[in-house]
Write a protein that holds these residues in place. Structure first.
Motif, PDB file in Angstrom:
ATOM      1  N   VAL A 159       0.834  -1.208   0.000  1.00 55.38           N
ATOM      2  CA  VAL A 159       0.000   0.000   0.000  1.00 55.38           C
ATOM      3  C   VAL A 159       0.868   1.256   0.000  1.00 55.38           C
ATOM      4  O   VAL A 159       0.565   2.244  -0.686  1.00 55.38           O
ATOM      5  N   ASP A 160       1.968   1.233   0.768  1.00 60.83           N
ATOM      6  CA  ASP A 160       2.896   2.370   0.747  1.00 60.83           C
ATOM      7  C   ASP A 160       3.449   2.601  -0.657  1.00 60.83           C
ATOM      8  O   ASP A 160       3.532   3.751  -1.124  1.00 60.83           O
ATOM      9  N   CYS A 161       3.838   1.525  -1.327  1.00 59.96           N
ATOM     10  CA  CYS A 161       4.368   1.647  -2.690  1.00 59.96           C
ATOM     11  C   CYS A 161       3.300   2.164  -3.651  1.00 59.96           C
ATOM     12  O   CYS A 161       3.591   2.993  -4.526  1.00 59.96           O
ATOM     13  N   TYR A 162       2.076   1.682  -3.476  1.00 61.02           N
ATOM     14  CA  TYR A 162       0.997   2.130  -4.361  1.00 61.02           C
ATOM     15  C   TYR A 162       0.727   3.620  -4.172  1.00 61.02           C
ATOM     16  O   TYR A 162       0.550   4.361  -5.149  1.00 61.02           O
ATOM     17  N   HIS A 163       0.698   4.059  -2.915  1.00 54.49           N
ATOM     18  CA  HIS A 163       0.491   5.484  -2.659  1.00 54.49           C
ATOM     19  C   HIS A 163       1.638   6.317  -3.210  1.00 54.49           C
ATOM     20  O   HIS A 163       1.422   7.432  -3.700  1.00 54.49           O
ATOM     21  N   HIS A 164       2.854   5.789  -3.142  1.00 50.21           N
ATOM     22  CA  HIS A 164       4.016   6.486  -3.696  1.00 50.21           C
ATOM     23  C   HIS A 164       3.859   6.644  -5.209  1.00 50.21           C
ATOM     24  O   HIS A 164       4.084   7.727  -5.768  1.00 50.21           O
ATOM     25  N   TYR A 165       3.471   5.554  -5.876  1.00 45.42           N
ATOM     26  CA  TYR A 165       3.276   5.619  -7.323  1.00 45.42           C
ATOM     27  C   TYR A 165       2.148   6.597  -7.679  1.00 45.42           C
ATOM     28  O   TYR A 165       2.256   7.366  -8.653  1.00 45.42           O
ATOM     29  N   HIS A 166       1.075   6.569  -6.891  1.00 44.20           N
ATOM     30  CA  HIS A 166      -0.038   7.496  -7.136  1.00 44.20           C
ATOM     31  C   HIS A 166       0.416   8.939  -6.975  1.00 44.20           C
ATOM     32  O   HIS A 166       0.001   9.818  -7.743  1.00 44.20           O
ATOM     33  N   LYS A 167       1.288   9.204  -6.001  1.00 44.80           N
ATOM     34  CA  LYS A 167       1.786  10.565  -5.797  1.00 44.80           C
ATOM     35  C   LYS A 167       2.614  11.032  -6.985  1.00 44.80           C
ATOM     36  O   LYS A 167       2.514  12.191  -7.415  1.00 44.80           O
ATOM     37  N   VAL A 168       3.418  10.150  -7.546  1.00 39.24           N
ATOM     38  CA  VAL A 168       4.232  10.517  -8.714  1.00 39.24           C
ATOM     39  C   VAL A 168       3.325  10.829  -9.900  1.00 39.24           C
ATOM     40  O   VAL A 168       3.508  11.845 -10.587  1.00 39.24           O
ATOM     41  N   THR A 169       2.351   9.981 -10.167  1.00 36.33           N
ATOM     42  CA  THR A 169       1.451  10.220 -11.298  1.00 36.33           C
ATOM     43  C   THR A 169       0.623  11.492 -11.080  1.00 36.33           C
ATOM     44  O   THR A 169       0.350  12.236 -12.031  1.00 36.33           O
ATOM     45  N   GLU A 170       0.240  11.734  -9.849  1.00 41.05           N
ATOM     46  CA  GLU A 170      -0.516  12.949  -9.533  1.00 41.05           C
ATOM     47  C   GLU A 170       0.328  14.199  -9.760  1.00 41.05           C
ATOM     48  O   GLU A 170      -0.154  15.204 -10.308  1.00 41.05           O
ATOM     49  N   THR A 171       1.605  14.146  -9.361  1.00 44.12           N
ATOM     50  CA  THR A 171       2.500  15.287  -9.567  1.00 44.12           C
ATOM     51  C   THR A 171       2.747  15.528 -11.053  1.00 44.12           C
ATOM     52  O   THR A 171       2.750  16.677 -11.519  1.00 44.12           O
ATOM     53  N   ALA A 172       2.965  14.446 -11.811  1.00 42.68           N
ATOM     54  CA  ALA A 172       3.171  14.587 -13.256  1.00 42.68           C
ATOM     55  C   ALA A 172       1.936  15.173 -13.934  1.00 42.68           C
ATOM     56  O   ALA A 172       2.047  16.019 -14.833  1.00 42.68           O
ATOM     57  N   ALA A 173       0.746  14.741 -13.512  1.00 42.74           N
ATOM     58  CA  ALA A 173      -0.486  15.282 -14.089  1.00 42.74           C
ATOM     59  C   ALA A 173      -0.664  16.751 -13.718  1.00 42.74           C
ATOM     60  O   ALA A 173      -1.109  17.563 -14.542  1.00 42.74           O
ATOM     61  N   SER A 174      -0.319  17.106 -12.485  1.00 41.61           N
ATOM     62  CA  SER A 174      -0.402  18.508 -12.070  1.00 41.61           C
ATOM     63  C   SER A 174       0.571  19.371 -12.867  1.00 41.61           C
ATOM     64  O   SER A 174       0.225  20.485 -13.295  1.00 41.61           O
ATOM     65  N   PHE A 175       1.781  18.873 -13.067  1.00 41.17           N
ATOM     66  CA  PHE A 175       2.769  19.586 -13.890  1.00 41.17           C
ATOM     67  C   PHE A 175       2.214  19.831 -15.291  1.00 41.17           C
ATOM     68  O   PHE A 175       2.330  20.932 -15.835  1.00 41.17           O
ATOM     69  N   GLN A 176       1.603  18.795 -15.856  1.00 41.07           N
ATOM     70  CA  GLN A 176       1.043  18.907 -17.205  1.00 41.07           C
ATOM     71  C   GLN A 176      -0.074  19.949 -17.256  1.00 41.07           C
ATOM     72  O   GLN A 176      -0.136  20.773 -18.176  1.00 41.07           O
ATOM     73  N   ALA A 177      -0.949  19.936 -16.256  1.00 42.77           N
ATOM     74  CA  ALA A 177      -2.086  20.844 -16.256  1.00 42.77           C
ATOM     75  C   ALA A 177      -1.663  22.295 -16.053  1.00 42.77           C
ATOM     76  O   ALA A 177      -2.260  23.207 -16.633  1.00 42.77           O
ATOM     77  N   ILE A 178      -0.619  22.512 -15.245  1.00 44.55           N
ATOM     78  CA  ILE A 178      -0.209  23.885 -14.928  1.00 44.55           C
ATOM     79  C   ILE A 178       0.632  24.492 -16.049  1.00 44.55           C
ATOM     80  O   ILE A 178       0.383  25.613 -16.498  1.00 44.55           O
ATOM     81  N   PHE A 179       1.640  23.750 -16.509  1.00 44.43           N
ATOM     82  CA  PHE A 179       2.635  24.334 -17.410  1.00 44.43           C
ATOM     83  C   PHE A 179       2.583  23.797 -18.842  1.00 44.43           C
ATOM     84  O   PHE A 179       3.423  24.176 -19.658  1.00 44.43           O
ATOM     85  N   GLY A 180       1.622  22.926 -19.144  1.00 39.37           N
ATOM     86  CA  GLY A 180       1.585  22.328 -20.482  1.00 39.37           C
ATOM     87  C   GLY A 180       1.467  23.352 -21.597  1.00 39.37           C
ATOM     88  O   GLY A 180       2.198  23.302 -22.594  1.00 39.37           O
ATOM     89  N   THR A 181       0.574  24.322 -21.432  1.00 40.20           N
ATOM     90  CA  THR A 181       0.376  25.337 -22.475  1.00 40.20           C
ATOM     91  C   THR A 181       1.592  26.238 -22.615  1.00 40.20           C
ATOM     92  O   THR A 181       2.010  26.576 -23.740  1.00 40.20           O
ATOM     93  N   ALA A 182       2.192  26.644 -21.484  1.00 43.78           N
ATOM     94  CA  ALA A 182       3.375  27.508 -21.539  1.00 43.78           C
ATOM     95  C   ALA A 182       4.537  26.800 -22.227  1.00 43.78           C
ATOM     96  O   ALA A 182       5.277  27.421 -23.006  1.00 43.78           O
ATOM     97  N   ILE A 183       4.714  25.509 -21.961  1.00 46.51           N
ATOM     98  CA  ILE A 183       5.795  24.763 -22.609  1.00 46.51           C
ATOM     99  C   ILE A 183       5.507  24.589 -24.099  1.00 46.51           C
ATOM    100  O   ILE A 183       6.423  24.602 -24.930  1.00 46.51           O
ATOM    101  N   LEU A 184       4.225  24.445 -24.453  1.00 42.56           N
ATOM    102  CA  LEU A 184       3.868  24.358 -25.873  1.00 42.56           C
ATOM    103  C   LEU A 184       4.241  25.645 -26.598  1.00 42.56           C
ATOM    104  O   LEU A 184       4.767  25.616 -27.723  1.00 42.56           O
ATOM    105  N   ILE A 185       3.983  26.786 -25.970  1.00 41.80           N
ATOM    106  CA  ILE A 185       4.398  28.071 -26.550  1.00 41.80           C
ATOM    107  C   ILE A 185       5.914  28.124 -26.679  1.00 41.80           C
ATOM    108  O   ILE A 185       6.456  28.588 -27.693  1.00 41.80           O
ATOM    109  N   GLN A 186       6.609  27.625 -25.651  1.00 44.53           N
ATOM    110  CA  GLN A 186       8.073  27.593 -25.675  1.00 44.53           C
ATOM    111  C   GLN A 186       8.582  26.775 -26.857  1.00 44.53           C
ATOM    112  O   GLN A 186       9.481  27.199 -27.585  1.00 44.53           O
ATOM    113  N   PHE A 187       8.007  25.607 -27.064  1.00 47.93           N
ATOM    114  CA  PHE A 187       8.454  24.752 -28.160  1.00 47.93           C
ATOM    115  C   PHE A 187       8.065  25.322 -29.512  1.00 47.93           C
ATOM    116  O   PHE A 187       8.811  25.184 -30.488  1.00 47.93           O
TER     117      PHE A 187
END
Length: 384
Positions: free
Chosen positions: A237-265
């Motif tokens: 369960v600890d490992c599963y929560h750890h994996y969920h936290k990583v995926t949640e952080t990656a999704a948050s990164f995508q939602a916050i900065f995805g458009t700005a990085i697209l403009i950058q590229f």
């Protein structure tokens, strides 16, 4: 109101520098810093409009290229600055990712210390390169005026810069804004790249935890006097929560900065093209050539950081399934093996960070941007 928790150790230097530059919200909040952030936004916006006016008044392709590569660079910086302004709460939460985890083991702590050390070195080298580039841009107009040559700034001033006081004021204004934007922009890039690599490092830690899960459960059962299956499920369960936290952080990164990085590229290829076009007309031994070369290095580093860190995150997340299979699961209880199947099914789709959910952050994307930049440059070079 209780003070907000500090950011993660690996991004704490980035947050401190962005707060000093007026791009990230202070912690704790203060009206004085909010006014400073508003002033920085006003100066950056005014300078951007002055560059746009100079581009509209440019005569000839070479003069347009001289203005346009800086204008486009400031547009990408403004896009990220607006994200930090509008999504301040989400950015603060992203900077604190993984701090709520249980105390890491020795190997995990070593990996996190190494990440923090590399992040500090990246920030110093990258922001230092931007500061050096802006310092060289300060010297070039001074040398031009000392040689009694006309000085043309790459932005519209609206006044004659022939009088010395006016020239000095315009020069200092340009140096302050370009240095501020340059350091803040490189700090934002290093911050975002570190967040991506932090996710990759956490997946490396998770893979190690998964591969040794049965052995750690057996040791925990002997040490704490609990059943083996109970310890096994608790650690899973600890490992599963750890994996969920990583995926949640990656999704948050995508939602916050995805458009700005697209403009950058989308703009990055044109910035490289205009800078290379400007570089080709300069003397190799001139200060302007050195400053332009440093600028191109900064832009290449900026694009490479996103692509490399995103690629590393994708590769590491793709290995999760193999790490689950590599553990000694043969003698584990059937209930635990069913849980492993569910985890493997979820991890079958690796994390693929993308710019605006369109352009994947991968090394292949970096190569495509370089190819497109060279194509643009070749077309401009033939039409000069």
């Amino acid at each position: 109101m209780e003070p907000a928790p500090p950011p993660s150790r690996c991004v704490a230097p980035h947050c401190a520098l962005l707060r000093r530059a007026g791009y990230m919200r202070a912690a704790p909040r203060s009206r004085r810093h909010a006014a400073y952030r508003a002033l920085v936004l006003l100066l950056a916006g005014a300078y951007l409009l002055q560059e746009a006016a100079a581009a509209a008044r440019a005569r000839g392709l070479r003069e347009l290229a001289r203005v346009l590569f800086l204008l486009l660079c400031h547009v990408t910086a403004a896009a990220k600055q607006l994200v930090l302004l509008r999504r301040a709460d989400a950015v603060d939460a992203l900077a604190r990712s993984f701090d709520a985890r249980r105390p890491p083991g020795a190997r995990a702590a070593a990996l996190e210390r190494a990440l923090a050390r590399r992040a500090r070195l990246l920030l110093r080298g990258y922001a230092g390169c931007a500061a050096l580039t802006c310092a060289l841009w300060l010297l070039f107009p001074v040398l031009q005026r000392a040689r009694a040559r006309p000085v043309r700034f790459p932005f519209w001033t609206g006044v004659s810069t022939a009088p010395l006081p006016v020239f000095a004021a315009v020069l200092l204004y340009s140096f302050y804004v370009t240095t501020l934007v340059g350091i803040a922009n490189t700090s934002m890039d290093a911050f975002l790249a570190t967040i991506l690599y932090q996710c990759k490092t956490q997946l490396t830690i998770l893979r190690s935890d998964l591969e040794t899960l049965p052995e750690r459960a057996a040791r925990a059962a002997r040490a704490e006097g609990e059943g083996y299956e109970t310890a096994l499920m608790r650690l899973f369960v600890d490992c599963y929560h750890h994996y969920h936290k990583v995926t949640e952080t990656a999704a948050s990164f995508q939602a916050i900065f995805g458009t700005a990085i697209l403009i950058q590229f989308g703009i990055g290829g044109w910035i490289l093209c205009m800078a290379a076009y400007q570089l080709a007309s300069l003397s190799v031994l001139s200060i302007e050539f050195a400053s332009m070369l440093l600028f191109i290095i900064c832009i290449l580093t900026e694009l490479f950081l996103y692509c490399y860190c995103g690629n590393e995150l994708t590769v590491e997340s793709d290995r999760i399934v193999f790490s689950v299979y590599a553990m000694s699961w043969e003698r584990t209880p059937p209930r635990f093996r069913r849980c492993l199947l569910l985890l493997m099914e979820r991890a079958r789709r690796p994390l693929r960070p993308a710019a605006g959910c369109v352009v994947p952050l991968s090394l292949d994307t970096f190569v495509k941007i370089l190819k497109s930049s060279y194509t643009f440059y070749a077309v401009l070079h033939q039409t000069k």
